[in-house]
Design a protein around this motif. Structure first.
Motif, PDB file in Angstrom:
ATOM      1  N   UNK A  52       0.857  -1.183   0.000  1.00 48.81           N
ATOM      2  CA  UNK A  52       0.000   0.000   0.000  1.00 48.81           C
ATOM      3  C   UNK A  52       0.890   1.229   0.000  1.00 48.81           C
ATOM      4  N   UNK A  53       0.377   2.297  -0.569  1.00 49.39           N
ATOM      5  CA  UNK A  53       1.117   3.547  -0.612  1.00 49.39           C
ATOM      6  C   UNK A  53       0.589   4.540   0.399  1.00 49.39           C
ATOM      7  N   UNK A  54       1.284   5.651   0.531  1.00 49.28           N
ATOM      8  CA  UNK A  54       0.875   6.689   1.474  1.00 49.28           C
ATOM      9  C   UNK A  54      -0.511   7.242   1.169  1.00 49.28           C
ATOM     10  N   UNK A  55      -0.924   7.165  -0.089  1.00 49.31           N
ATOM     11  CA  UNK A  55      -2.229   7.720  -0.445  1.00 49.31           C
ATOM     12  C   UNK A  55      -3.365   6.702  -0.328  1.00 49.31           C
ATOM     13  N   UNK A  56      -3.053   5.398  -0.192  1.00 49.39           N
ATOM     14  CA  UNK A  56      -4.108   4.400  -0.016  1.00 49.39           C
ATOM     15  C   UNK A  56      -4.853   4.663   1.287  1.00 49.39           C
ATOM     16  N   UNK A  57      -6.152   4.349   1.286  1.00 45.50           N
ATOM     17  CA  UNK A  57      -7.018   4.619   2.428  1.00 45.50           C
ATOM     18  C   UNK A  57      -7.299   3.310   3.161  1.00 45.50           C
ATOM     19  N   UNK A  58      -7.004   3.280   4.463  1.00 51.50           N
ATOM     20  CA  UNK A  58      -7.363   2.131   5.296  1.00 51.50           C
ATOM     21  C   UNK A  58      -8.795   2.352   5.751  1.00 51.50           C
ATOM     22  N   UNK A  59      -9.735   1.602   5.157  1.00 53.62           N
ATOM     23  CA  UNK A  59     -11.148   1.788   5.478  1.00 53.62           C
ATOM     24  C   UNK A  59     -11.575   1.040   6.724  1.00 53.62           C
ATOM     25  N   UNK A  60     -10.979  -0.133   6.961  1.00 51.19           N
ATOM     26  CA  UNK A  60     -11.448  -0.945   8.088  1.00 51.19           C
ATOM     27  C   UNK A  60     -10.409  -1.955   8.506  1.00 51.19           C
ATOM     28  N   UNK A  61     -10.524  -2.335   9.755  1.00 52.97           N
ATOM     29  CA  UNK A  61      -9.821  -3.500  10.297  1.00 52.97           C
ATOM     30  C   UNK A  61     -10.928  -4.438  10.731  1.00 52.97           C
ATOM     31  N   UNK A  62     -11.193  -5.431   9.895  1.00 46.59           N
ATOM     32  CA  UNK A  62     -12.356  -6.300  10.059  1.00 46.59           C
ATOM     33  C   UNK A  62     -12.083  -7.417  11.053  1.00 46.59           C
ATOM     34  N   UNK A  63     -12.922  -7.490  12.069  1.00 44.36           N
ATOM     35  CA  UNK A  63     -12.829  -8.581  13.039  1.00 44.36           C
ATOM     36  C   UNK A  63     -13.573  -9.790  12.469  1.00 44.36           C
ATOM     37  N   UNK A  64     -12.924 -10.932  12.514  1.00 43.11           N
ATOM     38  CA  UNK A  64     -13.527 -12.177  12.043  1.00 43.11           C
ATOM     39  C   UNK A  64     -13.491 -13.148  13.217  1.00 43.11           C
ATOM     40  N   UNK A  66     -12.967 -16.132  15.443  1.00 47.94           N
ATOM     41  CA  UNK A  66     -12.044 -17.246  15.302  1.00 47.94           C
ATOM     42  C   UNK A  66     -10.698 -16.874  14.694  1.00 47.94           C
ATOM     43  N   UNK A  67     -10.526 -15.596  14.338  1.00 46.59           N
ATOM     44  CA  UNK A  67      -9.260 -15.125  13.762  1.00 46.59           C
ATOM     45  C   UNK A  67      -8.719 -14.055  14.700  1.00 46.59           C
ATOM     46  N   UNK A  68      -7.495 -14.262  15.146  1.00 45.57           N
ATOM     47  CA  UNK A  68      -6.929 -13.377  16.163  1.00 45.57           C
ATOM     48  C   UNK A  68      -6.726 -11.947  15.668  1.00 45.57           C
ATOM     49  N   UNK A  69      -6.097 -11.777  14.521  1.00 48.15           N
ATOM     50  CA  UNK A  69      -5.789 -10.437  14.043  1.00 48.15           C
ATOM     51  C   UNK A  69      -6.842  -9.985  13.032  1.00 48.15           C
ATOM     52  N   UNK A  70      -7.102  -8.689  12.964  1.00 45.08           N
ATOM     53  CA  UNK A  70      -8.103  -8.195  12.012  1.00 45.08           C
ATOM     54  C   UNK A  70      -7.608  -8.317  10.571  1.00 45.08           C
ATOM     55  N   UNK A  71      -8.550  -8.353   9.655  1.00 39.60           N
ATOM     56  CA  UNK A  71      -8.254  -8.332   8.225  1.00 39.60           C
ATOM     57  C   UNK A  71      -8.370  -6.877   7.794  1.00 39.60           C
ATOM     58  N   UNK A  72      -7.280  -6.303   7.317  1.00 39.28           N
ATOM     59  CA  UNK A  72      -7.312  -4.899   6.913  1.00 39.28           C
ATOM     60  C   UNK A  72      -7.951  -4.770   5.535  1.00 39.28           C
ATOM     61  N   UNK A  73      -8.640  -3.656   5.324  1.00 40.65           N
ATOM     62  CA  UNK A  73      -9.304  -3.392   4.046  1.00 40.65           C
ATOM     63  C   UNK A  73      -8.846  -2.036   3.547  1.00 40.65           C
ATOM     64  N   UNK A  74      -8.064  -2.035   2.468  1.00 44.52           N
ATOM     65  CA  UNK A  74      -7.487  -0.832   1.880  1.00 44.52           C
ATOM     66  C   UNK A  74      -8.173  -0.510   0.561  1.00 44.52           C
ATOM     67  N   UNK A  75      -8.148   0.767   0.190  1.00 44.87           N
ATOM     68  CA  UNK A  75      -8.733   1.189  -1.074  1.00 44.87           C
ATOM     69  C   UNK A  75      -7.843   2.257  -1.705  1.00 44.87           C
ATOM     70  N   UNK A  76      -7.755   2.198  -3.036  1.00 41.29           N
ATOM     71  CA  UNK A  76      -7.000   3.229  -3.737  1.00 41.29           C
ATOM     72  C   UNK A  76      -7.711   4.575  -3.572  1.00 41.29           C
ATOM     73  N   UNK A  77      -6.972   5.670  -3.592  1.00 39.34           N
ATOM     74  CA  UNK A  77      -7.605   6.979  -3.377  1.00 39.34           C
ATOM     75  C   UNK A  77      -8.627   7.335  -4.457  1.00 39.34           C
ATOM     76  N   UNK A  78      -8.396   6.936  -5.692  1.00 41.70           N
ATOM     77  CA  UNK A  78      -9.359   7.258  -6.753  1.00 41.70           C
ATOM     78  C   UNK A  78     -10.667   6.495  -6.548  1.00 41.70           C
ATOM     79  N   UNK A  79     -10.579   5.251  -6.105  1.00 39.47           N
ATOM     80  CA  UNK A  79     -11.778   4.465  -5.834  1.00 39.47           C
ATOM     81  C   UNK A  79     -12.509   5.023  -4.611  1.00 39.47           C
ATOM     82  N   UNK A  80     -11.755   5.439  -3.595  1.00 34.86           N
ATOM     83  CA  UNK A  80     -12.362   6.017  -2.402  1.00 34.86           C
ATOM     84  C   UNK A  80     -13.147   7.285  -2.745  1.00 34.86           C
ATOM     85  N   UNK A  81     -12.624   8.093  -3.649  1.00 30.51           N
ATOM     86  CA  UNK A  81     -13.318   9.318  -4.043  1.00 30.51           C
ATOM     87  C   UNK A  81     -14.694   9.007  -4.625  1.00 30.51           C
TER      88      UNK A  81
END
Length: 119
Positions: A52-64, A66-81
């Motif tokens: 991921x780059x500095x401009x990518x947007x971290x939208x969520x850290x998804x709790x699942x 039975x899974x200890x660590x969250x699943x991160x969800x990133x989006x490109x800045x153009x898609x986020x717009x």
């Protein structure tokens, strides 16, 4: 005070698939680009495999469950717009997606459904 609406949610089918993928591949991440064809689908990778780059947007850290660590969800800045006013729902459907996403050999693919939310 109104409850905050999550920006990204998982369907039960998506959470189940993520548990199986986590068991096989370790910690996971999503990246949603704005590309064409399969590039517009959410891509699932081992955590850190997709840079991921500095401009990518971290939208969520998804709790699942039975899974200890969250699943991160990133989006490109153009898609986020384009999607900044929506809630994203990660689902799973039958069919082949991109060969780069971890679920491809399973005969299923992740899919984004969206709902418009008030700002």
């Amino acid at each position: 005070m109104p409850e905050e609406i999550p920006r990204v949610q998982l369907t039960p089918a998506a959470a189940d698939l993520l548990r199986r993928l986590r068991a096989a591949h370790g910690p996971l991440m999503f990246h949603q680009s704005g590309g064409c064809c399969d590039g517009s689908a959410p891509m699932c990778y081992p955590e850190g495999e997709f840079r991921t780059g500095d401009s990518d947007v971290l939208l969520a850290e998804l709790a699942v469950d039975g899974v200890q660590e969250p699943v991160t969800f990133w989006m490109s800045p153009s898609q986020y717009a384009v999607w900044s006013h929506t809630r994203l729902i990660v689902d799973v459907v039958e069919g082949r997606g991109s060969g780069f996403s971890l679920e491809a050999p399973e005969g299923v693919r992740f899919l984004i459904r969206s709902q418009v939310v008030d700002p």
